[in-house]
Design an enzyme around this catalytic site. Structure first.
Site, PDB file in Angstrom:
ATOM      1  N   ALA A  28      -3.173  -1.610  -1.866  1.00 38.72           N
ATOM      2  CA  ALA A  28      -2.358  -1.115  -0.743  1.00 38.72           C
ATOM      3  C   ALA A  28      -1.453   0.010  -1.215  1.00 38.72           C
ATOM      4  O   ALA A  28      -1.221   0.185  -2.412  1.00 38.72           O
ATOM      5  CB  ALA A  28      -1.492  -2.249  -0.184  1.00 38.72           C
ATOM      6  N   ALA A  76      -0.903  -2.017  -6.083  1.00 40.61           N
ATOM      7  CA  ALA A  76      -0.335  -1.005  -5.181  1.00 40.61           C
ATOM      8  C   ALA A  76      -0.077   0.309  -5.901  1.00 40.61           C
ATOM      9  O   ALA A  76       0.286   0.330  -7.076  1.00 40.61           O
ATOM     10  CB  ALA A  76       0.977  -1.520  -4.578  1.00 40.61           C
ATOM     11  N   CYS A  77      -0.277   1.392  -5.180  1.00 37.72           N
ATOM     12  CA  CYS A  77       0.082   2.713  -5.704  1.00 37.72           C
ATOM     13  C   CYS A  77       0.663   3.536  -4.560  1.00 37.72           C
ATOM     14  O   CYS A  77       0.885   3.019  -3.476  1.00 37.72           O
ATOM     15  CB  CYS A  77      -1.117   3.412  -6.330  1.00 37.72           C
ATOM     16  SG  CYS A  77      -2.411   3.856  -5.168  1.00 37.72           S
ATOM     17  N   ASP A  78       0.910   4.796  -4.826  1.00 33.74           N
ATOM     18  CA  ASP A  78       1.590   5.608  -3.821  1.00 33.74           C
ATOM     19  C   ASP A  78       0.732   5.816  -2.585  1.00 33.74           C
ATOM     20  O   ASP A  78       1.181   5.603  -1.466  1.00 33.74           O
ATOM     21  CB  ASP A  78       1.967   6.967  -4.424  1.00 33.74           C
ATOM     22  CG  ASP A  78       2.793   7.791  -3.466  1.00 33.74           C
ATOM     23  OD1 ASP A  78       3.887   7.343  -3.105  1.00 33.74           O
ATOM     24  OD2 ASP A  78       2.319   8.861  -3.067  1.00 33.74           O
ATOM     25  N   ILE A  84       2.307   1.377  -1.484  1.00 30.70           N
ATOM     26  CA  ILE A  84       3.566   0.627  -1.639  1.00 30.70           C
ATOM     27  C   ILE A  84       4.283   0.503  -0.298  1.00 30.70           C
ATOM     28  O   ILE A  84       4.824  -0.550   0.037  1.00 30.70           O
ATOM     29  CB  ILE A  84       4.462   1.311  -2.697  1.00 30.70           C
ATOM     30  CG1 ILE A  84       3.859   1.065  -4.074  1.00 30.70           C
ATOM     31  CG2 ILE A  84       5.886   0.785  -2.639  1.00 30.70           C
ATOM     32  CD1 ILE A  84       4.521   1.790  -5.195  1.00 30.70           C
TER      33      ILE A  84
END
Lengths: 460, 162
Positions: A410, A379-381, A412
């Site tokens: 995805a 996940a990242c921003d 976050i």
């Protein structure tokens, strides 16, 4: 099931139920304020504005609970399915369907989640939106019909049975024991059904003869709930402790008892505290002969005061609230303080729900293994850049190792379901808050091959 | 795939920049000249805002600035090979040789949009793992070679992962 497992199971169910209600407390407060202010017996009676009261408690609040329940199980799509399904129990019932919503909301979410798992990766390009929308609509329709035909009648039957049980205890002249049924029923949001279905008619008959009735003072006594909230305020911690201050005002002065129910659901053994508090209040009123002249609505200290008999009545009513609150507080405070297992923090409660889900699948322990991990989310921003690269690298390594683990990426904010979440160090706290039940790993940069090799070696 | 996602015009070989801000500025200006954005300043702000959340340095001498922005009308991908290796993207990272900048316009369903753009960086990640491709990108003077390598990987991933 061992005693310990049973205890963990009960706690997890309680926290799961509480998790459906807590995010919607604001809506309960809005409804409570509108009720307290505008109903005919409210502070500022207003016929037009009080028209909101009925639809809010009948539709809005159960739908919010069902939506949240569906979301907890099946993410955004599960939330919509949960709301659709909740309509199935709402329309067929004469009572506010909080318990029904807590049952069928997650059921709707589960149905969509299972469908999504089955079709994952099998939808042809260009057909995703069509399949997503129609599958949600069709599944929602089917589960709503199921809820209408099966779950709704079950909840109504349960309510009727509880009402009959209360009636039987009353007939046996064992009035304090009535709290053993009334207080747990309240926690399951059957308070209005019990109060208006059982106590108000009994009270009306008795007060017609004697001018006042103790039946008006059983379910409406805010003492037991106040004791619970005070215990959280004094010896609790985390979010529950911080929010208990506001909740106690809404509960005690506003008479909206629904506010304290989630606090009991978080620690189901606190039911013993409210039962003891309730019994003490009823016993006090029996001994002193205290009663109310009419049904206090809502059950606030002011309404109870107004409905007290003349002379010493108001003092006795206040004393009965104090007795119930003190007993409930003392027992709850000991229980909360001694509870070394579970944190009061709501996020921890959510984590426990996720952990119990894992345990129910035979996973349990946090130790990594291929069997305990079915989904890894990088996940990242934004959810389209760094995380996509990381997921791509890790997916390749997972496939090379022959592991049957789904690897996706995805944003976050979209995290809803994962056994392992990988984020850059700066974002790990956010990811943990969003999905506390998952195991979280921090990575320096998403192309760090060594990190993925290490992770995969633990899983093999 | 959107045919205009990446074209020879958005492949920049021997790109000159001396800092992250300078590089992003220049790429935004280039996109303005290509009529890919009407507001290069707005696009720059969006990209830097994303960088401020967390750096997009991805390792392997590569940075991947990206943003969902109101200032582009359609998804666009820029490949830039830096002429010199004299700056790092963030703090003590290794020096930057390649920049992949992706921007996509905002849509109502952000989750769907993210999913639909994820295959771009999935493809780039796969290519970065191939030393031969890296060598090719470092040495070629032919934009078409870079374009072909990216298009092939992106098209393959698009049909597999979406």
């Amino acid at each position: 099931m061992s005693g310990n497992n049973l205890k963990v199971g009960v706690q997890s169910v309680g926290r799961f139920l509480s998790g459906m209600v807590m995010p919607n407390i604001g809506a309960f407060i809005a409804w409570g304020l509108i009720t307290a202010l505008f109903i005919p017996t409210g502070w500022l009676p207003n016929e037009s504005l009080s028209a909101m009261v009925g639809p809010m408690i009948t539709y809005l609040l159960p739908l919010l609970i069902g939506y949240t329940g569906g979301k907890m199980v099946g993410g955004e799509r599960g939330a919509v399915a949960g709301a659709i399904t909740t309509m199935g129990v709402v329309v067929g019932a004469d009572i506010p369907m909080f318990l029904g919503a807590m049952l069928v909301g997650p059921l709707g979410g589960l149905a969509v989640k299972k469908f999504d798992e089955q079709v994952h990766g099998k939808i042809k390009p260009g057909f995703e939106m069509l399949v997503n929308n129609f599958s949600l609509g069709i599944i929602g329709m089917i589960v709503a019909i199921l809820a209408y035909l099966v779950i709704g009648p079950i909840v109504e039957a349960l309510t009727t049975a509880l009402g009959n049980g209360v009636g039987a205890i009353v007939e046996m002249k064992l009035l304090p024991l009535v709290s053993i049924l009334v207080e747990p029923a309240k926690i399951l949001f059957l308070n209005n059904a019990i109060n208006h279905g059982v106590f108000t008619p009994l009270g009306a008959a008795e007060s017609a003869e004697f001018g006042a009735s103790i039946f008006y003072l059983i379910e409406t006594n805010p003492g037991p709930g106040l004791g619970i909230l005070l215990a959280y305020m004094f010896v609790g911690k985390g979010t529950a402790q911080k929010s208990a201050y506001g909740a106690s005002i809404i509960h005690f002065f506003g008479g909206i008892h629904e506010i304290y129910f989630p606090y009991v659901l978080m620690k189901p053994k606190l039911i013993l505290a409210v039962i003891a508090g309730g019994m003490s209040g009823v016993a006090f009123n029996m001994i002193t002969g205290n009663a109310l002249v009419g049904p206090p609505s809502p059950g606030s200290v002011f309404a109870l005061g107004l409905m007290s008999t003349k002379g010493l009545g108001i003092l006795l009513t206040l004393a009965s609230i104090a007795v119930a609150a003190t007993v409930s507080f003392l027992i709850a405070a000991v229980m909360i303080r001694n509870d070394v297992e579970a944190s009061d923090d709501l996020e921890a409660a959510q984590a426990a729900v996720a952990a119990s889900k894992a345990e129910s699948k035979g996973q349990g322990a946090p130790a990594l293994s291929a069997e305990s991990v079915r989904k890894i989310v990088v996940a990242c921003d934004a959810g389209m850049g760094s995380s996509a690269m990381g997921a791509s690298v890790l997916r390749g390594k997972v496939q090379e190792a022959g592991l049957d683990i789904e690897v996706t990426n995805a944003a976050i904010n979209d995290l809803s379901d994962a056994d392992i979440v990988i984020t850059q160090g700066e974002l790990t706290a956010r990811a943990k808050a969003k999905l506390p039940g998952a195991q979280h790993y921090s990575i320096e940069n998403f192309m760090d091959s060594g990190f993925y090799d290490n992770l995969v070696s633990k899983l093999v | 795939m959107n045919k205009s996602l990446i074209t020879k015009e958005t492949i920049l070989l021997d790109f000159e920049a001396d800092s992250k801000a300078d590089a992003v500025h220049r790429i935004c200006a280039h996109l303005f000249l290509l009529k890919k954005t009407q507001d290069p300043s707005g696009l720059y702000r969006d990209i830097i805002a994303r960088e401020e959340v967390v750096s997009t340095f991805a390792g392997t001498h590569t940075a991947i600035p990206h943003t969902i922005s109101d200032y582009v009308d359609e998804p666009v991908l820029v490949f830039a090979r830096l002429k010199d290796d004299d700056f790092t993207w963030n703090g003590n990272d290794e020096d930057v040789r390649f920049i992949f900048l992706l921007s996509a316009p905002k849509k109502d369903d952000l989750k769907k949009l993210r999913q639909s753009q994820s295959y771009v960086f999935s493809s780039i990640a796969q290519l970065l793992g191939q030393p031969k491709v890296l060598d090719l990108w470092l040495t070629t003077e032919d934009k078409q070679v870079v374009l072909d390598s990216l298009l092939q990987a992106i098209e393959t991933n698009r049909t597999i992962t979406i």
